[in-house]
Design an enzyme around this catalytic site. Structure first.
Site, PDB file in Angstrom:
ATOM      1  N   ARG A 147      52.524  26.377  84.130  1.00  0.00           N
ATOM      2  CA  ARG A 147      53.206  25.099  83.936  1.00  0.00           C
ATOM      3  C   ARG A 147      54.570  25.075  84.637  1.00  0.00           C
ATOM      4  NH1 ARG A 147      50.954  22.219  79.532  1.00  0.00           N
ATOM      5  NH2 ARG A 147      48.714  22.607  79.564  1.00  0.00           N
ATOM      6  N   HIS A 176      51.425  29.056  78.415  1.00  0.00           N
ATOM      7  CA  HIS A 176      52.865  28.926  78.167  1.00  0.00           C
ATOM      8  C   HIS A 176      53.379  30.281  77.676  1.00  0.00           C
ATOM      9  CE1 HIS A 176      53.080  24.276  77.281  1.00  0.00           C
ATOM     10  NE2 HIS A 176      53.657  24.539  78.443  1.00  0.00           N
ATOM     11  N   CYS A 270      54.844  25.723  69.024  1.00  0.00           N
ATOM     12  CA  CYS A 270      54.681  24.539  69.889  1.00  0.00           C
ATOM     13  C   CYS A 270      55.211  23.285  69.203  1.00  0.00           C
ATOM     14  CB  CYS A 270      53.214  24.308  70.212  1.00  0.00           C
ATOM     15  SG  CYS A 270      52.465  25.604  71.170  1.00  0.00           S
TER      16      CYS A 270
HETATM   17  N1  ARG Z   1      48.104  20.142  74.678  1.00  0.00           N
HETATM   18  C1  ARG Z   1      49.417  20.620  74.977  1.00  0.00           C
HETATM   19  C2  ARG Z   1      49.504  20.990  76.446  1.00  0.00           C
HETATM   20  O1  ARG Z   1      48.548  21.533  76.961  1.00  0.00           O
HETATM   21  C3  ARG Z   1      49.760  21.793  74.128  1.00  0.00           C
HETATM   22  C4  ARG Z   1      51.182  22.245  74.271  1.00  0.00           C
HETATM   23  C5  ARG Z   1      51.493  23.425  73.442  1.00  0.00           C
HETATM   24  N2  ARG Z   1      52.870  23.663  73.409  1.00  0.00           N
HETATM   25  C6  ARG Z   1      53.464  24.850  73.580  1.00  0.00           C
HETATM   26  N3  ARG Z   1      54.759  24.906  73.422  1.00  0.00           N
HETATM   27  N4  ARG Z   1      52.790  25.903  73.948  1.00  0.00           N
HETATM   28  O2  ARG Z   1      50.474  20.754  77.097  1.00  0.00           O
END
Ligand code: ARG
Length: 277
Positions: A147, A176, A270
């Site tokens: 990401r 993440h 999250c």
């Molecule tokens: N569905 C979200 C995404 O894929 C989940 C995010 C999870 N957040 C985190 N801090 N790991 O972006």
């Protein structure tokens, strides 16, 4: 050396959360999301409420961000910014389905009078950044690979004036940093080595020789997606061995159930952004 039964101390935290009232799995941007799996939004709200009450019950302050229809991932409030020393470094989401969330977070910080720095580089806030105030005088750990772009690590260092250590994530299930690593107090971490490149594992072993290491089962149960106040460690209830390891190291595990929100690829951490003065 980590001393067993060492006296752990909790520190009062300020958090930001956002209700899952509009939560759904309408698109799949990580391997955990399956648009054919039904989601019970009412149950998601109940489980999220228990999490919020747990944090308040531990003495922490929880601010709320207003959930917006059409932004089903907004419940994952950790992704909207990264706050250190009273400065919020804003997020810039990788996927356009989530990009509008950044403005909602920005409005919150500006209304509350935080210093806000808008990003130029793609980054997903506390999803990919962690802060250890007492490690090496104040250290930021940052993930990249899925990401957040490495250029955002340099941008965060300039924005926040704290050293940033870049770590490469290599397993798409751990897309993440905050699903693979967490701070458990002001100077130590818990992590799953298999989520990181061999070189990044070496870096973590050098910086954190006393870290607690989680196994793959606990990591895949989102056990590392936890929030700690230095003593109380709020974590997914399926990560039972990790809870045992934390207990043996003198922490107080507080298991919570977040089964609905796991369907979106997230758990405890999250849902929670930490606001650090
Ligand atoms: N569905 C979200 C995404 O894929 C989940 C995010 C999870 N957040 C985190 N801090 N790991 O972006």
């Amino acid at each position: 050396m980590v001393t067993v039964n060492q006296q752990r101390v909790s520190r009062k935290r300020t958090y930001l959360m956002c209700s899952p009232e509009h939560f759904a799995v309408e698109y799949a941007i990580n391997p955990w999301m399956d648009v054919t799996t039904p989601v019970d939004a009412d149950l998601a709200v109940k489980q999220w409420d228990r999490l919020r009450e747990t944090l308040v019950g531990l003495g922490h302050e929880v601010h709320l961000l207003t959930a917006e229809a059409g932004l089903p991932d907004m419940v994952y409030a950790a992704n909207g910014a990264f706050v250190v020393d009273g400065t919020a470094y804003g997020a810039r989401f990788k996927h356009e389905q989530r990009s509008a969330e950044a403005a909602a977070h920005r409005a919150f910080y500006e209304e509350q009078g935080w210093r806000f720095i808008a990003p130029s580089e793609t980054n997903e806030g506390e999803g990919d950044f962690a802060y250890l105030p007492e490690a090496h005088g104040g250290l930021i750990l940052a993930g990249h690979g899925f990401r957040t772009e490495p250029a955002a690590h340099a941008e965060a260092q300039e924005a926040l004036g704290r050293p940033v250590v870049s770590l490469r994530l290599v397993d798409p299930r751990f897309y993440h940093l905050d699903v693979a690593l967490a701070s458990i107090d002001d100077e130590n971490i818990v992590y799953y080595p298999g989520a990181f490149s061999a070189a990044s594992q070496k870096v973590l072993a050098q910086l954190f020789p006393d870290a607690i290491v989680a196994d793959d089962e606990d990591a895949l149960a989102f056990g590392l997606n936890l929030v700690s106040d230095g003593l109380n460690v709020v974590l997914n209830n399926e990560a039972t061995r990790l809870a045992g390891k934390l207990k043996a190291a003198g922490y107080h595990p507080v298991p919570v159930e977040l089964a609905e929100l796991k369907k979106g690829g997230g758990s405890v951490k999250c849902c929670i952004a930490e606001l650090r003065h």
